[in-house]
Design an enzyme around this catalytic site. Sequence first.
Site, mmCIF file in Angstrom:
data_model
loop_
_atom_site.group_PDB
_atom_site.id
_atom_site.type_symbol
_atom_site.label_atom_id
_atom_site.label_comp_id
_atom_site.label_asym_id
_atom_site.label_seq_id
_atom_site.Cartn_x
_atom_site.Cartn_y
_atom_site.Cartn_z
ATOM 1 N N ASP B 201 0.832 -1.204 0.000
ATOM 2 C CA ASP B 201 0.000 0.000 0.000
ATOM 3 C C ASP B 201 0.871 1.262 0.000
ATOM 4 O O ASP B 201 0.610 2.224 -0.725
ATOM 5 C CB ASP B 201 -0.922 -0.028 1.226
ATOM 6 N N LYS B 205 1.232 4.289 -2.998
ATOM 7 C CA LYS B 205 1.170 5.734 -2.765
ATOM 8 C C LYS B 205 2.464 6.410 -3.203
ATOM 9 O O LYS B 205 2.444 7.500 -3.783
ATOM 10 C CB LYS B 205 0.890 5.999 -1.287
#
Lengths: 440, 440
Positions: B201, B205
């Site tokens: 994750d 980003k």
Amino acid sequence: MRSIRVGLIGWGTVGCGVIQVLRENEADIRNRLGVPLELRRVADLDIDRPRPVSVPRDLLTNRIDDILNDPDIDIVVELIGGLDAAREVIRRAIDSGKHVVTANKALLAHSGNELFRVAAERGRAIGFEASVAGGIPLIKALREGLAGNRIQTIFGILNGTANYILTRMAEGGLSFEDALGEAQQMGYAEANPALDVEGIDTAHKLAIASALSFGTPIRFDEVYTEGISHIDPDDIQFGEEFGYSLKLLAIARHMDGRIETRVHPTLIPRHHVLASVKGAYNAVHVQGNAVGNIMLYGMGAGMMPTGSAVVGDLIDLARDILGSTPGRVPALAFQPDRLAEIAIKPIADVSTCYYFRFSALDQPGVLSKVSGILGKFHISIAAVIQKGRRKASSVPIVMLTHEALESNVRAALAEIDQLDIVTAPTQIIRIENQETNNFF
Amino acid sequence: MRSIRVGLIGWGTVGCGVIQVLRENEADIRNRLGVPLELRRVADLDIDRPRPVSVPRDLLTNRIDDILNDPDIDIVVELIGGLDAAREVIRRAIDSGKHVVTANKALLAHSGNELFRVAAERGRAIGFEASVAGGIPLIKALREGLAGNRIQTIFGILNGTANYILTRMAEGGLSFEDALGEAQQMGYAEANPALDVEGIDTAHKLAIASALSFGTPIRFDEVYTEGISHIDPDDIQFGEEFGYSLKLLAIARHMDGRIETRVHPTLIPRHHVLASVKGAYNAVHVQGNAVGNIMLYGMGAGMMPTGSAVVGDLIDLARDILGSTPGRVPALAFQPDRLAEIAIKPIADVSTCYYFRFSALDQPGVLSKVSGILGKFHISIAAVIQKGRRKASSVPIVMLTHEALESNVRAALAEIDQLDIVTAPTQIIRIENQETNNFF
């Protein structure tokens, strides 16, 4: 492909930064914007003085009119500072159909409402990201990034000079005077440091940020302002013994239909992120009803950081010129006809925790008399330190209170300072902690 | 006065946040924008499950087409998550002439280049502030506020779950497994926590933020990614003895014509502001050639903070719709035809400082053998701790190195881990400090 043409008025430190940023990042800026951002003209009364950043001779002029009357110039960058002349430059620029970028917080604090109104009437925009917190894109965050929020609170360290002085007093044990002298030697503080150390510059910035946050006109005159020149290194030391760091804090809060705006030395818990903001850095903690707590941190002044903010505004304005949407975001974040005159809470009505340093004779019964008066005014004591003798006849007694009303505190201290056993006016510093808000 | 009409697809946690923010701040949003932002329709496969935020029955539908085919809807908010279905929704929304707001970092990491290209071709815009760092207006800062800068470095704590786990391991002495269990109980971590704890994750980003910063397409596959599941509380403890805190850091750096993008557990000096980012907070430190160091801090996830980011995008898009300037700011910060395929530096070429924890037999000569091999690979030792016996036969030897090349480190450790006296694979954690950059 057209270019967006910029005229710069005021070739000082920030002006040099703007020129340097435009020059160094010319290709990147063009690649972002799609068209060049062209520095067309630079005006200054003295174009011969040597500067850290040079300008080709044919771009230089000592006549402001060469910029204001040049129909090719789209945006005027006002960097002359001060009030009257700068206001005149901006008004004339707008009258000539130009957009404006300024870093002048004092001017906006005093005349922002008028200037923004005139600009909106003429379909022109004023960028002022550089006026608050230097390189930190705070104004963009408040007006746009956090636009979905009802902003509730702002806590800011907005003056690098004052923060540098307090940092040196805390870490080096320096007196205020010595730390100020050092800041002046480092080039942080001006020869006349009153704007910085008396909190006025911080109040200018808070007045702007507060208006943007709460949807009111700018109301600088109603910001309660207290500086750091009366702070003693002992106060910082005592604060640390209680687990607090001392910062010159700008505080704005919208609660129960009223707004608090105040600037004063403030003790904050030592482990809070704002406490770790050292030296010439700035930081702003914002609380919104959706986002919760947000902090932005960076250099609050200096040639290049301020240049970064000015050029960010230039790029933004350039996009609005290219899209024919100047004033796309209203100057004060809210539509001009929706600004509200929300009541400002007078400092007497503010409730917070307090630090007191009493100077009292080293006699039995002193603590009892002092605490008796505090009790009479509903001021409840949270902690006390009484140290051995410092001076021939008087000792410092340091107290932390629970939340109390400022008007009660003032009344109590007026009475206490009249006592025979009290040898000097009581030092008073406000505290922000878990008890007064959920930020710290 | 027209309103801007929003259709929301995916009525989960973030969807509830968006609805709540639109409802709670309806008046403020209208006062900022000048027109209402109207929630026109909410689509979800299951409209009967109880949620923390209710929606009037006549706004609800379980058919996506009721939103995609509604000509009155201006903006579609995609909050269904996942890859294929979400991609399909966004493509169809754009094909139907709608603008899009999404919080879907996984999708953008994988398909952002394609989606942004399609949107630009159709004159439509995709807002994705919520996809990186939740409520922190980071994308706006990188694309607009800092647009005058050449961005050089990003250091980010971008996953609140991983940060919560590391915080609990550091403060509570918990094992990774126990801290993860606690995070799951608190509702921070999903039942399948791999995206969070394996750094994926965070890498999604970082891939987005890195593209925005350096002017390249999104290249998720080239982000070096390492999670925190192999971290032992002992490593955190040893790190602290050397004055470091352990964080799962996202690092992007543009230097000497190449880009580093890497996500891994990282030791950073304990007194650095990033070290004070606790629990579920996120923070991003950006270095630009004009602004210097900037940090943004706030909640990186959660119903309301993410709702704040989505609504910020809605307001921004609404302004662009009202001004007929969609795509005013290019999706990836730079004009699409100016994006460059800057070379990515492989992890083997990265230079940094290292923490090693060797597990070795408690015998004479161990340190000499280990340091001999390190020396052979030009790895210079900065500090060593050798503690008393922990287990029957092996002791931990902890070493900090000066800056060294990753390929040399890997070669040296391969050799060291073959030694008879070494009882387990060596733990390796990268360090960011004053020696490797001027950030920490």
